[in-house]
Enzyme design. Sequence first.
Site, PDB file in Angstrom:
ATOM      1  N   ASP A 185      -0.025   6.852  13.950  1.00  9.59           N
ATOM      2  CA  ASP A 185      -0.548   5.580  13.437  1.00  9.59           C
ATOM      3  C   ASP A 185      -2.008   5.448  13.853  1.00  9.59           C
ATOM      4  OD1 ASP A 185      -0.928   2.634  13.047  1.00  9.59           O
ATOM      5  OD2 ASP A 185       1.224   2.699  12.678  1.00  9.59           O
ATOM      6  N   GLY A 233      -1.219  -1.992  12.457  1.00  9.95           N
ATOM      7  CA  GLY A 233      -0.094  -1.989  13.401  1.00  9.95           C
ATOM      8  C   GLY A 233      -0.575  -2.333  14.796  1.00  9.95           C
ATOM      9  N   SER A 256       0.253   2.516   5.600  1.00  5.19           N
ATOM     10  CA  SER A 256      -0.577   1.815   4.610  1.00  5.19           C
ATOM     11  C   SER A 256      -0.688   0.359   5.019  1.00  5.19           C
ATOM     12  CB  SER A 256       0.074   1.859   3.214  1.00  5.19           C
ATOM     13  OG  SER A 256      -0.636   1.009   2.327  1.00  5.19           O
ATOM     14  N   TYR A 288      -3.644  -1.641  -3.752  1.00  3.20           N
ATOM     15  CA  TYR A 288      -2.341  -1.358  -3.144  1.00  3.20           C
ATOM     16  C   TYR A 288      -1.375  -0.818  -4.199  1.00  3.20           C
ATOM     17  CZ  TYR A 288       1.976  -2.315  -0.491  1.00  3.20           C
ATOM     18  OH  TYR A 288       3.188  -2.225   0.166  1.00  3.20           O
ATOM     19  N   TYR A 290       5.000  17.230  -6.063  1.00  7.62           N
ATOM     20  CA  TYR A 290       5.322  18.240  -5.041  1.00  7.62           C
ATOM     21  C   TYR A 290       6.758  18.730  -5.216  1.00  7.62           C
ATOM     22  CZ  TYR A 290       1.131  18.596  -2.228  1.00  7.62           C
ATOM     23  OH  TYR A 290      -0.140  18.899  -1.806  1.00  7.62           O
ATOM     24  N   THR A 293      10.500  -7.455   2.797  1.00  5.45           N
ATOM     25  CA  THR A 293      11.310  -7.291   4.006  1.00  5.45           C
ATOM     26  C   THR A 293      10.709  -8.164   5.096  1.00  5.45           C
ATOM     27  OG1 THR A 293      11.832  -5.040   3.347  1.00  5.45           O
ATOM     28  CG2 THR A 293      12.129  -5.561   5.659  1.00  5.45           C
ATOM     29  N   ARG A 334       1.853 -12.961   4.692  1.00  4.69           N
ATOM     30  CA  ARG A 334       3.106 -12.827   3.958  1.00  4.69           C
ATOM     31  C   ARG A 334       3.928 -14.094   4.145  1.00  4.69           C
ATOM     32  NH1 ARG A 334       4.633  -6.453   4.771  1.00  4.69           N
ATOM     33  NH2 ARG A 334       3.652  -6.662   6.795  1.00  4.69           N
TER      34      ARG A 334
HETATM   35  N1  LIG Z   1       7.279  -5.096   4.729  1.00  4.79           N
HETATM   36  C1  LIG Z   1       7.515  -5.150   3.437  1.00  4.79           C
HETATM   37  O1  LIG Z   1       8.006  -6.154   2.927  1.00  4.79           O
HETATM   38  C2  LIG Z   1       7.205  -3.958   2.551  1.00  4.79           C
HETATM   39  C3  LIG Z   1       7.501  -4.063   1.186  1.00  4.79           C
HETATM   40  C4  LIG Z   1       7.204  -2.985   0.376  1.00  4.79           C
HETATM   41  C5  LIG Z   1       6.678  -1.819   0.898  1.00  4.79           C
HETATM   42  N2  LIG Z   1       6.426  -1.743   2.220  1.00  4.79           N
HETATM   43  C6  LIG Z   1       5.816  -0.505   2.733  1.00  4.79           C
HETATM   44  O2  LIG Z   1       6.371  -0.144   3.991  1.00  4.79           O
HETATM   45  C7  LIG Z   1       5.356   0.383   4.846  1.00  4.79           C
HETATM   46  C8  LIG Z   1       5.324  -0.387   6.156  1.00  4.79           C
HETATM   47  O3  LIG Z   1       4.981  -1.754   5.906  1.00  4.79           O
HETATM   48  P1  LIG Z   1       4.858  -2.825   7.070  1.00  4.79           P
HETATM   49  O4  LIG Z   1       5.277  -4.121   6.501  1.00  4.79           O
HETATM   50  O5  LIG Z   1       5.540  -2.313   8.269  1.00  4.79           O
HETATM   51  O6  LIG Z   1       3.279  -2.870   7.273  1.00  4.79           O
HETATM   52  P2  LIG Z   1       2.413  -2.740   8.614  1.00  4.79           P
HETATM   53  O7  LIG Z   1       0.998  -3.033   8.229  1.00  4.79           O
HETATM   54  O8  LIG Z   1       3.031  -3.518   9.700  1.00  4.79           O
HETATM   55  O9  LIG Z   1       2.585  -1.206   8.953  1.00  4.79           O
HETATM   56  C9  LIG Z   1       1.812  -0.194   8.355  1.00  4.79           C
HETATM   57  C10 LIG Z   1       1.361   0.756   9.453  1.00  4.79           C
HETATM   58  O10 LIG Z   1       0.580   1.818   8.880  1.00  4.79           O
HETATM   59  C11 LIG Z   1      -0.518   2.070   9.745  1.00  4.79           C
HETATM   60  N3  LIG Z   1      -1.581   2.705   8.952  1.00  4.79           N
HETATM   61  C12 LIG Z   1      -2.309   2.170   7.949  1.00  4.79           C
HETATM   62  N4  LIG Z   1      -3.191   3.076   7.475  1.00  4.79           N
HETATM   63  C13 LIG Z   1      -3.000   4.210   8.204  1.00  4.79           C
HETATM   64  C14 LIG Z   1      -3.611   5.484   8.201  1.00  4.79           C
HETATM   65  N5  LIG Z   1      -4.605   5.779   7.335  1.00  4.79           N
HETATM   66  N6  LIG Z   1      -3.192   6.412   9.090  1.00  4.79           N
HETATM   67  C15 LIG Z   1      -2.199   6.128   9.980  1.00  4.79           C
HETATM   68  N7  LIG Z   1      -1.579   4.923  10.020  1.00  4.79           N
HETATM   69  C16 LIG Z   1      -1.976   3.977   9.153  1.00  4.79           C
HETATM   70  C17 LIG Z   1      -0.906   0.703  10.272  1.00  4.79           C
HETATM   71  O11 LIG Z   1      -1.690   0.727  11.445  1.00  4.79           O
HETATM   72  C18 LIG Z   1       0.462   0.078  10.498  1.00  4.79           C
HETATM   73  O12 LIG Z   1       0.959   0.350  11.791  1.00  4.79           O
HETATM   74  C19 LIG Z   1       4.039   0.307   4.068  1.00  4.79           C
HETATM   75  O13 LIG Z   1       3.759   1.557   3.508  1.00  4.79           O
HETATM   76  C20 LIG Z   1       4.318  -0.700   2.989  1.00  4.79           C
HETATM   77  O14 LIG Z   1       3.567  -0.454   1.835  1.00  4.79           O
HETATM   78  C21 LIG Z   1       6.667  -2.798   3.071  1.00  4.79           C
END
Ligand SMILES: NC(=O)c1ccc[n+]([C@@H]2O[C@H](COP(=O)([O-])OP(=O)(O)OC[C@H]3O[C@@H](n4cnc5c(N)ncnc54)[C@H](O)[C@@H]3O)[C@@H](O)[C@H]2O)c1
Length: 310
Positions: A31, A36, A75, A145, A159, A175, A186
Site C-alpha cells: 500500500d 489508507g 485505488s 474512477y 491477460y 460496502t 461516502r
Molecule cells: N468500499 C466500497 O464500497 C467499494 C465499492 C466498490 C469498489 N471498491 C473497491 O475496493 C477497493 C478498496 O476500497 P476501499 O473502500 O477499501 O478504499 P480505501 O481508499 O480505504 O482503500 C484503498 C487502498 O488503496 C491504496 N492505494 C491507492 N493507490 C495506491 C497505489 N497506487 N499503490 C498502492 N496502494 C494504493 C490506498 O492507500 C488505500 O489503502 C478499491 O479498489 C475500490 O475501488 C470499494
Amino acid sequence: MRALVAGGAGFVGSHLCEFLLDQSIDVACVDNLSTGRRRNISHLLNRKGFRFVKADIAGRMNLRGEFDIIYNLASPASPKDYLALPLATLSVGSAGTRNLLELARRRKAVFVMASTSEVYGDPKQHPQRETYWGNVNPVGIRAVYDEAKRFSEALTVTYHRQYGMPVRIARIFNTYGPRMQTQDGRVVPNLIDQALNDQPMTIYGSGRQTRSFCYVSDLVEGLFRLAGCTDPMPVNLGNPDEYSILRLARVIRRLTGTRSKLQFRSLPQDDPKRRKPDITRARRLLKWKPKVPLEQGLEQTIAWFRKTRR
Ligand SMILES: NC(=O)c1ccc[n+]([C@@H]2O[C@H](COP(=O)([O-])OP(=O)(O)OC[C@H]3O[C@@H](n4cnc5c(N)ncnc54)[C@H](O)[C@@H]3O)[C@@H](O)[C@H]2O)c1
C-alpha cells in the site's frame, strides 16, 4: 498459501488481510498509504505470516517472494478521494493493474481484480446484471474512477485471453463497516459522523435515490470465495436489499439517538439514481449471499465510530 493484497491498508483491504490470516494464509500487504492508514493494519503487524510493504503499485515495486493469489484493491475509492487524486486514480487503474497482472503472470498466481458497480454508471437496467455494459460518461468528473476500473477489467480479461491466466473480477457494490474514514464523503460514514456530532445530516437531492449496502465481513467472504472459483468474467458482490438514502438516514438517526435534522443539498454531477446488484451469479458460482442485515451492520459500524472518536 501466500497472498498479496494491494491496497491492504485501506478499509476493505485491511479486513481482507485479517480474514486471510485467519485462514492461515500468509499475507503481503502492499500500500502507498495515499488513502489508507497504517493504523488500519497496526493490529496485524505482529501476526505471524503478515508483512507490510509501502509501495506504489503504479511505480516500481520490488516485491520478494512467491504468491498464490494477488488481490488488487489499490485505488482511491471514495468520490472525495478520487476527485482529489484524479491522475493517481487513472494511473493506479491502468499502470498499477498492469504491473500486478505481470507479477501474477510471473508468479503463476490467481489474480483478483476489485472492480466496482460504478462500471454500470447511471444504470438504465435495474437491478444490474453482469451482462449490462453500463451508462458511463467518459468525460464526466467521475470518469477518472469509473473508466479506470473499466480499463482494469479490460486488462484483466485480456491477460486471461492472451496468456490463459486465472483471473477473477469482483464488481463491488457499496460496502460499509468499521475503519471507513469519517471524512471520505461516502454516505454511511458521513451520516454516522454527522449524527454522532448532532450536526445536520446531509442528503443530496431528494434522498429518494437508492443504494444497496453490504457489510464488510460479507464482502470479504465473497472476495475469498471468488478467488477459489474458476470463472474469469465479472461477478457482482453486494447486498441486493435496496434502501433510499432518506430511509438510511432515518435508521441512522434512530440507532444513534441523535438530535440532528436532515439537510438537503443539490445532487452531485453524474450521481446514479438507482443501484442494486443482481447477485444470481455470485449465488450460483460462489454459493454466497450477504448475511448481515443493515441494522446489525450499522450498529457495529456506529459502535466503532463511537469508540474511535474518543
Ligand atoms: N468500499 C466500497 O464500497 C467499494 C465499492 C466498490 C469498489 N471498491 C473497491 O475496493 C477497493 C478498496 O476500497 P476501499 O473502500 O477499501 O478504499 P480505501 O481508499 O480505504 O482503500 C484503498 C487502498 O488503496 C491504496 N492505494 C491507492 N493507490 C495506491 C497505489 N497506487 N499503490 C498502492 N496502494 C494504493 C490506498 O492507500 C488505500 O489503502 C478499491 O479498489 C475500490 O475501488 C470499494
